[in-house]
Design an enzyme around this catalytic site. Structure first.
Site, PDB file in Angstrom:
ATOM      1  N   LYS A 154       8.747 -10.828   4.800  1.00 55.89           N
ATOM      2  CA  LYS A 154       8.303 -11.136   6.160  1.00 55.89           C
ATOM      3  C   LYS A 154       9.499 -11.248   7.095  1.00 55.89           C
ATOM      4  CE  LYS A 154       3.825 -11.879   5.263  1.00 55.89           C
ATOM      5  NZ  LYS A 154       2.709 -11.149   5.900  1.00 55.89           N
ATOM      6  N   LYS A 266      -6.952  -4.322   4.336  1.00 53.89           N
ATOM      7  CA  LYS A 266      -7.287  -5.572   3.659  1.00 53.89           C
ATOM      8  C   LYS A 266      -8.792  -5.574   3.416  1.00 53.89           C
ATOM      9  CE  LYS A 266      -3.521  -8.530   5.296  1.00 53.89           C
ATOM     10  NZ  LYS A 266      -2.543  -7.452   5.412  1.00 53.89           N
TER      11      LYS A 266
END
Length: 338
Positions: A154, A266
Site C-alpha cells: 500500500k 472484488k
C-alpha cells in the site's frame, strides 16, 4: 424453488489495523446467509460490504435481510437491486452452492468445504498483502517462506518522499523473480502518480534489477478516470483500476470509455456472479481477482470465479489470512442457536 432463509451478522477483528488511503480498518463486519431448499440441501453465502469502496453499507445489507420473509424464491434472489451489490453476490453464491449439489447437511460440512480451499484451487497463484510503511521490510520474508512470489504494498499512506525511500529499500531487499504491485487506493495526486510511474519505468530499464513492478493500482481517485486513461498510455508501467471498477456498472462504464488495461475485480462487492461471468466471457478483459477480507464462505465462491475467469496467469489477491486470527470454531458458534 423455495428456500428457508436465515442470516447471522458477524465481526472479525484484524490482528493489526489495516491502513490504506481510506484510513484505518480494525474490524471486518459482514453477514452469513443460509438457504435450505425443499429437500433439505443447504446453501451458504456471505455479504461482506465495503461502503467506502462503492458497495452498500452493512446497515443497508442488514435492513434488506431483515425485511425478507423466512421463505424466499429464485425470483427474489435474482431481483436484488444493483444498489446492493454485496447482497447480490451473497445470495446468488448461496443459491449456486445449493443448486450446484454442493450443500452439505450441517454446519460442520459447510465449514470444511469452505476452509479446504488450497487443495481444490491449488493451481491459482496468490499475491500476499504486505503491511504499509516500513513494516513491509520485515513482513515479506515470512510470506515468501509460505510460497508467495507476488506481493502488494500500500502506498499513498505516508508522505511520498518517505514511501519512495522505503520503496528503494524494498526493491533491493526482495528476491529476484518477485513481482511487486503498488496500491494507492486512489490517494495520489496527478503529479505524484507521474513520479511513481517514472520511478517504476526507470526500474524497468535497469537490467541489473530482476524484480518486476507488475502494476500500480488505482493511482488516482475514481472521478479522475480520463487522467488514468492518459497515464496508462504514457508509461511502460501498467495501471490497474480497482475502486473505479468496484461494481459491475462501473466495470462496464470504464470498458465503454476505453479502458483496456487491468481490471481488479472484488467478487464480494462487484455484484451478480452470473452477470460477471457473462461480461468477462464477452469482453475477455485482463483481470486480477481480489479479496474484500471476507470469511472462507465468500472466499470459496470468489475463488471459483477467479479460477474460471482469470486470464494472463496473474496472481490473485487473496493472500490475507495473516491479517486475522485463525478461529476454527467461529462458524459453528455463529449458528449454534439455530
Amino acid at each position: 424453488m423455495r428456500y428457508q432463509f436465515k442470516f447471522r451478522p458477524y465481526q472479525r477483528r484484524f490482528l493489526r489495523s489495516l491502513t490504506t488511503n481510506h484510513g484505518k480498518w480494525d474490524i471486518r463486519e459482514g453477514i452469513i446467509l443460509r438457504l435450505t431448499d425443499e429437500s433439505g440441501k443447504l446453501g451458504w453465502g456471505e455479504i461482506a460490504p465495503i461502503s467506502w469502496f462503492g458497495s452498500e453499507t452493512l446497515e443497508q445489507a442488514l435492513d434488506f435481510c431483515r425485511q425478507l420473509p423466512g421463505e424466499i424464491t429464485d425470483e427474489i434472489i435474482f431481483s436484488i437491486p444493483d444498489e446492493l451489490p454485496a447482497c447480490q453476490f451473497g445470495f446468488e453464491s448461496a443459491w449456486e452452492w445449493g443448486s450446484g449439489g454442493a450443500g452439505e447437511q450441517g454446519s460442520k460440512g459447510a465449514e470444511e468445504k469452505n476452509l479446504n480451499l488450497s487443495s481444490a484451487l491449488h493451481s491459482l497463484p496468490y499475491s500476499g498483502l504486505l503491511p504499509s510503511g516500513e513494516a513491509a521490510l520485515n513482513q515479506w520474508e515470512k510470506l515468501w517462506q509460505q510460497g508467495y512470489r507476488t506481493f502488494k504494498w500500500k502506498i499513498a499512506v505516508d508522505a511520498i518522499a518517505n514511501e519512495l525511500e522505503i520503496f528503494e529499500s524494498l526493491i533491493h531487499t526482495l528476491p529476484a523473480s518477485t513481482k511487486l504491485r503498488l496500491d494507492a487506493n486512489g490517494g495520489l495526486t496527478y503529479e505524484e502518480a507521474n513520479l511513481w510511474l517514472r520511478t517504476c519505468d526507470n526500474l524497468k530499464a535497469n537490467a541489473e534489477l530482476p524484480l518486476e513492478i507488475e502494476f500500480i493500482e488505482q493511482p488516482l481517485p475514481v472521478e479522475q478516470f480520463q487522467q488514468m486513461l492518459e497515464l496508462s498510455t504514457s508509461y511502460e508501467t501498467a495501471i490497474a483500476l480497482d475502486e473505479s471498477v468496484a461494481t459491475l456498472g462501473q466495470l462496464a462504464a470504464c470498458y465503454q470509455q476505453g479502458w483496456r488495461g487491468i481490471f481488479v475485480i472484488k467478487p464480494g462487492i462487484v455484484g451478480s456472479p452470473s452477470r460477471l461471468r457473462k461480461f468477462c466471457h464477452q469482453y475477455q478483459i485482463d483481470t486480477v481477482f481480489s479479496s474484500v477480507f471476507e470469511t472462507a464462505i465468500a472466499r470459496l465462491a470468489a475463488l471459483q470465479l477467479a479460477a474460471e475467469l482469470s486470464r494472463n496467469n496473474r496472481a490473485i489477491g487473496f493472500g490475507i489470512d495473516h491479517f486475522f486470527e485463525q478461529e476454527e470454531t467461529w462458524f459453528q458458534s455463529l449458528w449454534n442457536d439455530l
